[in-house]
Design an enzyme around this catalytic site. Structure first.
Site, short mmCIF file in Angstrom:
data_model
loop_
_atom_site.label_atom_id
_atom_site.label_comp_id
_atom_site.label_asym_id
_atom_site.label_seq_id
_atom_site.Cartn_x
_atom_site.Cartn_y
_atom_site.Cartn_z
N ARG A 172 0.81 -1.22 0.00
CA ARG A 172 0.00 0.00 0.00
C ARG A 172 0.85 1.28 0.00
O ARG A 172 0.43 2.30 0.52
CB ARG A 172 -0.97 0.04 1.19
CG ARG A 172 -2.09 -0.97 1.09
CD ARG A 172 -3.14 -0.50 0.10
NE ARG A 172 -4.13 -1.53 -0.15
CZ ARG A 172 -5.22 -1.69 0.58
NH1 ARG A 172 -5.47 -0.90 1.60
NH2 ARG A 172 -6.07 -2.65 0.29
N ARG A 182 -3.20 6.37 -0.26
CA ARG A 182 -3.70 7.55 0.45
C ARG A 182 -2.73 8.25 1.37
O ARG A 182 -2.99 9.37 1.78
CB ARG A 182 -4.97 7.18 1.22
CG ARG A 182 -6.17 7.05 0.32
CD ARG A 182 -7.35 6.55 1.07
NE ARG A 182 -7.12 5.18 1.50
CZ ARG A 182 -7.99 4.44 2.16
NH1 ARG A 182 -9.15 4.95 2.51
NH2 ARG A 182 -7.71 3.20 2.50
N ARG A 230 -5.91 11.53 -7.84
CA ARG A 230 -7.10 10.68 -7.76
C ARG A 230 -8.38 11.49 -7.59
O ARG A 230 -9.48 10.95 -7.78
CB ARG A 230 -6.97 9.74 -6.54
CG ARG A 230 -6.46 8.33 -6.77
CD ARG A 230 -7.45 7.41 -7.45
NE ARG A 230 -8.84 7.57 -7.01
CZ ARG A 230 -9.36 7.01 -5.94
NH1 ARG A 230 -8.65 6.21 -5.19
NH2 ARG A 230 -10.63 7.21 -5.63
N ASP A 234 -6.12 -3.31 -7.90
CA ASP A 234 -6.77 -3.88 -6.73
C ASP A 234 -7.08 -5.35 -7.00
O ASP A 234 -7.24 -5.75 -8.15
CB ASP A 234 -8.06 -3.14 -6.37
CG ASP A 234 -8.50 -3.47 -4.95
OD1 ASP A 234 -8.01 -2.84 -4.00
OD2 ASP A 234 -9.30 -4.41 -4.78
N TYR A 290 -14.90 -12.03 -0.13
CA TYR A 290 -15.68 -10.84 -0.50
C TYR A 290 -16.92 -11.23 -1.30
O TYR A 290 -18.01 -10.67 -1.11
CB TYR A 290 -14.83 -9.88 -1.34
CG TYR A 290 -13.81 -9.11 -0.53
CD1 TYR A 290 -14.22 -8.16 0.41
CD2 TYR A 290 -12.45 -9.33 -0.68
CE1 TYR A 290 -13.29 -7.46 1.17
CE2 TYR A 290 -11.52 -8.63 0.07
CZ TYR A 290 -11.94 -7.69 0.99
OH TYR A 290 -11.03 -7.01 1.74
O1 CP3 Z 1 0.29 0.29 -3.03
C1 CP3 Z 1 -0.15 -0.86 -3.23
O2 CP3 Z 1 -0.02 -1.78 -2.41
C2 CP3 Z 1 -0.70 -1.18 -4.59
C3 CP3 Z 1 -2.06 -1.19 -4.78
C4 CP3 Z 1 -3.03 -2.07 -4.01
C5 CP3 Z 1 -4.32 -1.63 -3.69
N1 CP3 Z 1 -5.03 -2.66 -3.18
C6 CP3 Z 1 -4.81 -0.27 -3.92
C7 CP3 Z 1 -5.94 0.23 -3.12
C8 CP3 Z 1 -2.94 -3.41 -3.60
C9 CP3 Z 1 -1.74 -4.34 -3.67
C10 CP3 Z 1 -4.22 -3.77 -3.09
C11 CP3 Z 1 -4.55 -5.12 -2.64
C12 CP3 Z 1 -5.78 -5.34 -1.88
N2 CP3 Z 1 -7.03 -4.81 -2.09
C13 CP3 Z 1 -5.88 -6.28 -0.84
C14 CP3 Z 1 -4.75 -7.13 -0.35
C15 CP3 Z 1 -3.84 -6.36 0.53
C16 CP3 Z 1 -4.37 -6.07 1.91
O3 CP3 Z 1 -4.46 -4.88 2.24
O4 CP3 Z 1 -4.66 -7.00 2.64
C17 CP3 Z 1 -7.21 -6.24 -0.36
C18 CP3 Z 1 -7.77 -7.06 0.78
C19 CP3 Z 1 -7.92 -5.32 -1.18
C20 CP3 Z 1 -9.35 -4.94 -1.09
C21 CP3 Z 1 -9.46 -3.50 -0.75
N3 CP3 Z 1 -9.36 -2.48 -1.67
C22 CP3 Z 1 -9.58 -2.89 0.54
C23 CP3 Z 1 -9.72 -3.64 1.84
C24 CP3 Z 1 -9.54 -1.49 0.35
C25 CP3 Z 1 -9.52 -0.40 1.40
C26 CP3 Z 1 -10.86 0.23 1.60
C27 CP3 Z 1 -10.70 1.51 2.43
O5 CP3 Z 1 -10.99 2.56 1.87
O6 CP3 Z 1 -10.28 1.42 3.58
C28 CP3 Z 1 -9.41 -1.27 -1.03
C29 CP3 Z 1 -9.29 0.04 -1.69
C30 CP3 Z 1 -7.92 0.40 -2.14
N4 CP3 Z 1 -7.11 -0.43 -2.83
C31 CP3 Z 1 -7.29 1.65 -1.97
C32 CP3 Z 1 -6.05 1.56 -2.60
C33 CP3 Z 1 -5.03 2.63 -2.77
C34 CP3 Z 1 -7.88 2.86 -1.29
C35 CP3 Z 1 -8.67 3.59 -2.33
C36 CP3 Z 1 -8.87 5.03 -1.97
O7 CP3 Z 1 -7.97 5.83 -2.22
O8 CP3 Z 1 -9.96 5.32 -1.43
#
Ligand code: CP3
Length: 361
Positions: A40, A44, A53, A89, A166
């Site tokens: 991550r 953010r 974004r 994602d 999910y």
């Molecule tokens: O920087 C990185 O790691 C690369 C991008 C990345 C994202 N998601 C971007 C993202 C990666 C590798 C993921 C993987 C991902 N997505 C996982 C596995 C990793 C982990 O954290 O366990 C999971 C479970 C997801 C599903 C998911 N997508 C979640 C739980 C969330 C967060 C929701 C929140 O707002 O709290 C997302 C959204 C997400 N994926 C964001 C990002 C940058 C946030 C989006 C935003 O800016 O609002």
């Protein structure tokens, strides 16, 4: 890399990333500088991310190649990390297969409906992922790799269980009860569901590798909610199936989950069964790396700075980072990372300082 089917112009094949510290550590070597990147890191915590974004939905951003590439590059420019992680994602391949999914800010992936019954799953698995739908992914990866030079890009995908958690629940859940019920209540439906998610993730991983990713990470974020018996009998085969899609490329692989202290040898077996010759196991912040090294003799490790300590005073964080690096010496190769993702409220200057510290050790 022993054998490969990747193109001669791929960064691992043409020499750009084949001697990168990340790739060396994943081969079980000790490069002159200990590699570090953050799960991550593209997101953010960075003001430049929030700026580009603004006004664009999460999944829409993932499917705009220039934007996804720019966001992937931002943390590399800012922190000097040893790898980029592709901005996308785990649910993107579901979206590309036409599944009704959205990512709600502060919540996570939300489906148009829970997919729980045999009928729900039968309708779902009748959808294929058209190879042409992966074009925005290939394009974003190619744009990114062209800018990265000798810094490797890590591609990734969601493991079948985490994606199924999910889909079955329809939204994020704490204990993944509905998914764990389904695997016992209707094993045939469960097996069909995880075989389908495995092939979606496999195609997603393959698109990233073919377009230039030098390593991949399989995220089984929620596998820690499973018993070892359920993991080995109901889940491991589908994770193997996902990774097998890229085994012939010879690209190294990382397998990560949280709360997986009891699953580590089984998660390592998945990499071996899939034929991923060069690999590491990702360790969350709960298991000290020297203990993980005892559980996984001879296996390179990735991890495991506690994300909570990023907000602690610097001297506390510094002592913790030094401890992580020193415990990691027990493994043949070590990629420093967090024990889970960067919290959104993290001060990005702290991340840069951690990178400098690890590089100085
Ligand atoms: O920087 C990185 O790691 C690369 C991008 C990345 C994202 N998601 C971007 C993202 C990666 C590798 C993921 C993987 C991902 N997505 C996982 C596995 C990793 C982990 O954290 O366990 C999971 C479970 C997801 C599903 C998911 N997508 C979640 C739980 C969330 C967060 C929701 C929140 O707002 O709290 C997302 C959204 C997400 N994926 C964001 C990002 C940058 C946030 C989006 C935003 O800016 O609002």
């Amino acid at each position: 890399m022993k054998s490969t089917t990747i193109a001669p112009a791929h960064p691992l094949a043409d020499g750009r990333t084949s001697a990168a510290p990340l790739v060396q550590a994943l081969r079980g070597e000790r490069p002159s500088r200990t590699p570090i990147w953050f799960m991550r890191q593209a997101g953010r915590s960075l003001p430049e991310y929030r700026k580009v974004r603004a006004g664009t939905g999460m999944l829409e951003s993932c499917l705009r190649p220039e934007l996804a590439s720019e966001i992937t590059l931002q943390p590399v420019r800012r922190h000097g990390v040893d790898a980029a992680v592709f901005f996308s994602d785990i649910v993107v391949p579901l979206k590309l297969a036409g599944v009704g999914v959205d990512i709600k800010s502060g919540v996570g992936p939300v489906m148009d409906q829970p997919y729980r019954t045999a009928d729900d799953v039968a309708r779902l698995v009748s959808r294929g992922l058209d190879d042409a739908a992966l074009e925005p992914i290939r394009e974003a990866v190619a744009l990114t790799v062209a800018e990265l030079g000798s810094t490797p890009l890590v591609g990734f995908g969601g493991a079948p269980f985490t994606l199924a958690a999910y889909l079955v629940e329809g939204r994020p859940s704490r204990d993944h009860l509905a998914a764990r019920t389904l695997m016992h209540a209707d094993p045939a439906t469960w097996d069909a569901l995880v075989a389908w998610t495995a092939d979606l993730t496999g195609a997603f991983l393959r698109a990233q590798v073919e377009a230039g990713a030098s390593a991949v990470q399989l995220f089984d974020s929620w596998a820690g909610s499973l018993s070892l018996a359920d993991y080995t009998s109901r889940v491991a085969a589908s994770s193997t199936r996902a990774l097998a899609h890229i085994a012939d490329t010879g690209v190294p692989g990382i397998h990560f989950g949280t709360g997986t202290g009891h699953l580590l040898p089984a998660m390592r077996s998945v990499l071996v069964s899939a034929g991923i010759a060069d690999h590491a196991v990702g360790i969350d912040y709960r298991t000290p790396l020297d203990e993980a090294a005892d559980l996984l003799p001879g296996v390179p490790l990735q991890g495991n700075i506690d994300p909570a300590l990023l907000a602690a005073p610097w001297d506390v964080l510094e002592a913790h980072v030094r401890d992580v690096v020193s415990r990691g010496l027990k493994a043949p190769g070590h990629v420093v990372n967090l024990g889970h993702g960067v919290p959104p409220e993290t001060d990005p200057t702290v991340l840069t300082r951690v990178v400098e510290l690890v590089h100085s050790l």
